[in-house]
Write a protein that holds these residues in place. Structure first.
Motif, mmCIF file in Angstrom:
data_model
loop_
_atom_site.group_PDB
_atom_site.id
_atom_site.type_symbol
_atom_site.label_atom_id
_atom_site.label_comp_id
_atom_site.label_asym_id
_atom_site.label_seq_id
_atom_site.Cartn_x
_atom_site.Cartn_y
_atom_site.Cartn_z
ATOM 1 N N ASP A 235 0.860 -1.183 0.000
ATOM 2 C CA ASP A 235 0.000 0.000 0.000
ATOM 3 C C ASP A 235 0.897 1.233 0.000
ATOM 4 O O ASP A 235 1.577 1.524 1.003
ATOM 5 N N LEU A 236 0.921 1.963 -1.103
ATOM 6 C CA LEU A 236 1.840 3.073 -1.311
ATOM 7 C C LEU A 236 1.080 4.371 -1.546
ATOM 8 O O LEU A 236 -0.118 4.379 -1.879
ATOM 9 N N SER A 237 1.798 5.486 -1.372
ATOM 10 C CA SER A 237 1.188 6.808 -1.599
ATOM 11 C C SER A 237 1.121 7.155 -3.072
ATOM 12 O O SER A 237 0.354 8.029 -3.481
ATOM 13 N N ALA A 238 1.931 6.510 -3.910
ATOM 14 C CA ALA A 238 1.912 6.721 -5.359
ATOM 15 C C ALA A 238 1.792 5.377 -6.050
ATOM 16 O O ALA A 238 2.299 4.354 -5.551
ATOM 17 N N LEU A 239 1.142 5.361 -7.196
ATOM 18 C CA LEU A 239 0.921 4.107 -7.906
ATOM 19 C C LEU A 239 2.233 3.534 -8.419
ATOM 20 O O LEU A 239 3.036 4.224 -9.038
ATOM 21 N N ARG A 240 2.418 2.254 -8.148
ATOM 22 C CA ARG A 240 3.572 1.516 -8.678
ATOM 23 C C ARG A 240 3.067 0.202 -9.243
ATOM 24 O O ARG A 240 2.414 -0.562 -8.531
ATOM 25 N N GLY A 241 3.341 -0.036 -10.495
ATOM 26 C CA GLY A 241 2.853 -1.251 -11.128
ATOM 27 C C GLY A 241 1.372 -1.172 -11.440
ATOM 28 O O GLY A 241 0.908 -0.203 -12.069
ATOM 29 N N ARG A 242 0.591 -2.141 -10.935
ATOM 30 C CA ARG A 242 -0.836 -2.203 -11.215
ATOM 31 C C ARG A 242 -1.641 -1.960 -9.938
ATOM 32 O O ARG A 242 -1.178 -2.278 -8.836
ATOM 33 N N LEU A 243 -2.845 -1.420 -10.119
ATOM 34 C CA LEU A 243 -3.723 -1.167 -8.982
ATOM 35 C C LEU A 243 -4.568 -2.406 -8.721
ATOM 36 O O LEU A 243 -5.227 -2.937 -9.618
ATOM 37 N N ASP A 244 -4.557 -2.856 -7.481
ATOM 38 C CA ASP A 244 -5.384 -3.987 -7.064
ATOM 39 C C ASP A 244 -6.755 -3.432 -6.682
ATOM 40 O O ASP A 244 -6.970 -2.931 -5.566
ATOM 41 N N MET A 245 -7.696 -3.498 -7.633
ATOM 42 C CA MET A 245 -8.998 -2.872 -7.451
ATOM 43 C C MET A 245 -9.755 -3.491 -6.274
ATOM 44 O O MET A 245 -10.411 -2.771 -5.501
ATOM 45 N N THR A 246 -9.678 -4.792 -6.109
ATOM 46 C CA THR A 246 -10.422 -5.461 -5.039
ATOM 47 C C THR A 246 -9.972 -4.963 -3.674
ATOM 48 O O THR A 246 -10.787 -4.593 -2.817
ATOM 49 N N ARG A 247 -8.664 -4.978 -3.440
ATOM 50 C CA ARG A 247 -8.152 -4.532 -2.145
ATOM 51 C C ARG A 247 -8.342 -3.025 -1.949
ATOM 52 O O ARG A 247 -8.537 -2.542 -0.829
ATOM 53 N N GLN A 248 -8.264 -2.255 -3.033
ATOM 54 C CA GLN A 248 -8.389 -0.799 -2.941
ATOM 55 C C GLN A 248 -9.763 -0.386 -2.417
ATOM 56 O O GLN A 248 -9.885 0.507 -1.579
ATOM 57 N N PHE A 249 -10.824 -1.069 -2.919
ATOM 58 C CA PHE A 249 -12.176 -0.663 -2.541
ATOM 59 C C PHE A 249 -12.775 -1.523 -1.427
ATOM 60 O O PHE A 249 -13.981 -1.443 -1.162
ATOM 61 N N SER A 250 -11.941 -2.322 -0.800
ATOM 62 C CA SER A 250 -12.396 -3.087 0.363
ATOM 63 C C SER A 250 -11.521 -2.751 1.568
ATOM 64 O O SER A 250 -11.927 -1.977 2.441
ATOM 65 N N THR A 251 -10.304 -3.290 1.594
ATOM 66 C CA THR A 251 -9.401 -3.069 2.716
ATOM 67 C C THR A 251 -9.043 -1.592 2.879
ATOM 68 O O THR A 251 -8.955 -1.072 4.003
ATOM 69 N N LEU A 252 -8.810 -0.885 1.755
ATOM 70 C CA LEU A 252 -8.361 0.513 1.816
ATOM 71 C C LEU A 252 -9.476 1.510 1.551
ATOM 72 O O LEU A 252 -9.217 2.687 1.254
ATOM 73 N N ALA A 253 -10.707 1.065 1.658
ATOM 74 C CA ALA A 253 -11.826 1.977 1.370
ATOM 75 C C ALA A 253 -11.826 3.188 2.293
ATOM 76 O O ALA A 253 -12.197 4.299 1.881
ATOM 77 N N ALA A 254 -11.392 3.012 3.512
ATOM 78 C CA ALA A 254 -11.366 4.116 4.476
ATOM 79 C C ALA A 254 -10.055 4.888 4.450
ATOM 80 O O ALA A 254 -9.862 5.824 5.244
ATOM 81 N N HIS A 255 -9.139 4.503 3.557
ATOM 82 C CA HIS A 255 -7.831 5.167 3.480
ATOM 83 C C HIS A 255 -7.529 5.524 2.018
ATOM 84 O O HIS A 255 -6.656 4.917 1.378
ATOM 85 N N PRO A 256 -8.226 6.501 1.473
ATOM 86 C CA PRO A 256 -8.047 6.841 0.053
ATOM 87 C C PRO A 256 -6.664 7.401 -0.277
ATOM 88 O O PRO A 256 -6.286 7.463 -1.442
ATOM 89 N N GLN A 257 -5.916 7.823 0.747
ATOM 90 C CA GLN A 257 -4.579 8.337 0.484
ATOM 91 C C GLN A 257 -3.584 7.227 0.134
ATOM 92 O O GLN A 257 -2.466 7.502 -0.315
ATOM 93 N N LYS A 258 -3.968 5.981 0.334
ATOM 94 C CA LYS A 258 -3.120 4.835 0.005
ATOM 95 C C LYS A 258 -3.638 4.131 -1.239
ATOM 96 O O LYS A 258 -4.857 4.038 -1.456
ATOM 97 N N LEU A 259 -2.690 3.614 -2.033
ATOM 98 C CA LEU A 259 -3.035 2.869 -3.239
ATOM 99 C C LEU A 259 -2.574 1.425 -3.096
ATOM 100 O O LEU A 259 -1.430 1.164 -2.711
#
Length: 440
Positions: free
Chosen positions: A154-178
């Motif tokens: 989980d990084l502040s800037a995109l590196r490689g590919r975005l994991d859409m599933t984890r982004q909108f589940s685990t990190l839903a409350a932390h939009p500053q992380k990718l």
């Protein structure tokens, strides 16, 4: 401290030369050596399969190598000369054993390495460690292998590919992380973890100053590699290709020192360790490799532990599967079956069987019938108690003029690789009554 050398309680086995280096008397350390030997996989359920502890002596059982206990080391060397002959030095025995190991494991030992491995002053263990260290140092100078490894972070800037599933589940409350998934070139791979595990283990085993110095340098080079226990190493994850083929021999050496089908290293509560090789299996593997190379281009194919035919059947189900040591085929036909025996044949007048076991004969007769093969062979190491030239005695099976034959043969493993190959070719030619030109 001063170390003394001597034969344990004045006894030697005709097949295994046993020597001990100790701080006190051998009697003071015999029980400790036996305790360490019982931790070996070769010891069996009762723990008696490596060293036989008698009232006045120890006796090795079918293994060679080194057993170390606090204050002493026991070195068991392969000795196939006749009882009472002392003309073969420990240096020669060590060279013979290392040569067999190198052939069985496809490890090159060039002339420059061979002359400076310490054959006279060091035990087999230190010689193998020195060989490993030299090959490792040369390989590390050319660079430690690396591979791309998949990472999730989980990084502040995109590196490689975005994991859409984890982004909108685990990190839903932390939009500053990718939630990023990316590949990174890393040396922390299975091959390097095997090498580090080998180095770590050898640091505990070696007592040689120059070996310890080399191992410390290698430990520093592998400082960033994850420590993995030997029994948890991921051998199946190792891939050898053109980019890392120079590590093939080192991988074979690591398997040899960490554990393989005819060798085991172990450490017990006694504070000791053992590096042991089962000579029956090593002799079989050595003969197999030499014979495979020698018969290249002759139309004959050599396989090991093949067949797997059952000798008994119950309600249509096969029982008691057979596994001949070496099978020689011509096309799909089995033309010769060889069973290797690391035993000493004799020329005693009162023993017309020359020490050949009757059960071994019965076993080969069964192979002849099961595999529809009219040529079978028992192959022993040649020793100085026999005639000067290796023997190949033919016997008719079942009747004086039977078509099936069994050969009792020997091969001199003390010679050069080329002479062993030539002798095996000659033995195969005699048993098959054919002529082949040696190409390997």
């Amino acid at each position: 401290p001063h170390q003394c050398k001597g034969v344990i309680f004045g006894r030697r086995s005709p097949l295994y030369g046993v020597k001990i280096a100790c701080l006190f008397t051998p009697e003071d350390h015999a029980s400790n050596l036996v305790k360490v030997a019982k931790t070996s996989l070769f010891a069996g359920a009762g723990g008696e399969g490596v060293l036989e502890h008698r009232r006045k002596h120890l006796r090795a059982r079918g293994v060679v190598g080194v057993i170390a206990a606090p204050g002493c080391q026991l070195e068991i060397l392969p000795k196939i000369e006749a009882m009472g002959e002392n003309g073969v030095s420990d240096e020669t025995l060590r060279r013979r054993l290392v040569h067999m190991l190198a052939v069985a494991r496809d490890i090159r030992i060039d002339a420059q390495n061979s002359t400076s491995l310490g054959w006279q002053r060091d035990t087999l263990l230190e010689i193998l460690i020195r060989l490993f260290c030299r090959k490792m140092m040369e390989a590390v100078r050319q660079g430690i292998p690396r591979r791309y490894i998949n990472h999730e972070d989980d990084l502040s800037a995109l590196r490689g590919r975005l994991d859409m599933t984890r982004q909108f589940s685990t990190l839903a409350a932390h939009p500053q992380k990718l939630a990023c998934r990316f590949d990174e070139l890393s040396p922390d791979i299975a091959l390097n973890q095997v090498m580090k595990a080998t180095i770590t283990k050898l640091v505990r085993f070696s007592t040689s100053a120059d070996n310890q110095r080399s191992l410390r340098e290698l430990s520093f080079a592998y400082a960033d590699i994850t420590d993995v226990l030997a029994n948890a190493l991921r051998w199946e994850m190792i891939t050898l290709d053109r980019t890392n083929k120079r590590w093939r021999e080192l991988l074979s050496l690591a398997q040899l020192l960490l554990g393989s089908k005819y060798q085991t290293t172990s450490t017990g509560q006694s504070g000791g360790h053992a590096l042991l090789f089962e000579m029956n299996t090593l002799f079989e593997e050595y003969i197999l490799r030499v014979l495979k190379r020698a018969l290249t281009g002759t139309g004959l194919k050599v396989t090991s532990q093949g067949g797997h035919k059952s000798c008994l059947f119950e309600a249509g189900t096969g029982r008691f599967r057979t596994r001949p040591d070496i099978i020689v085929k011509e096309g799909s036909n089995v033309v010769l079956i060889i069973d290797t025996k690391w035993k000493r044949m004799t020329t005693r007048i009162d023993d017309p069987k020359q020490g050949v076991s009757q059960s071994d004969v019965y076993q080969l007769m069964a192979y002849s019938q099961l595999y529809d093969c009219n040529r079978v062979m028992l192959l022993y190491p040649h020793n100085q108690g026999l005639p000067s030239q290796p023997i190949c005695i033919p016997y008719h099976i079942a009747s004086p003029t039977g078509a099936e034959r069994m050969f009792v043969s020997t091969v001199d493993v003390s010679g050069a690789h080329s002479s062993v190959a030539a002798a095996l070719i000659a033995t195969v030619q005699k048993s098959l009554e054919r002529s082949y030109e040696m190409t390997g």
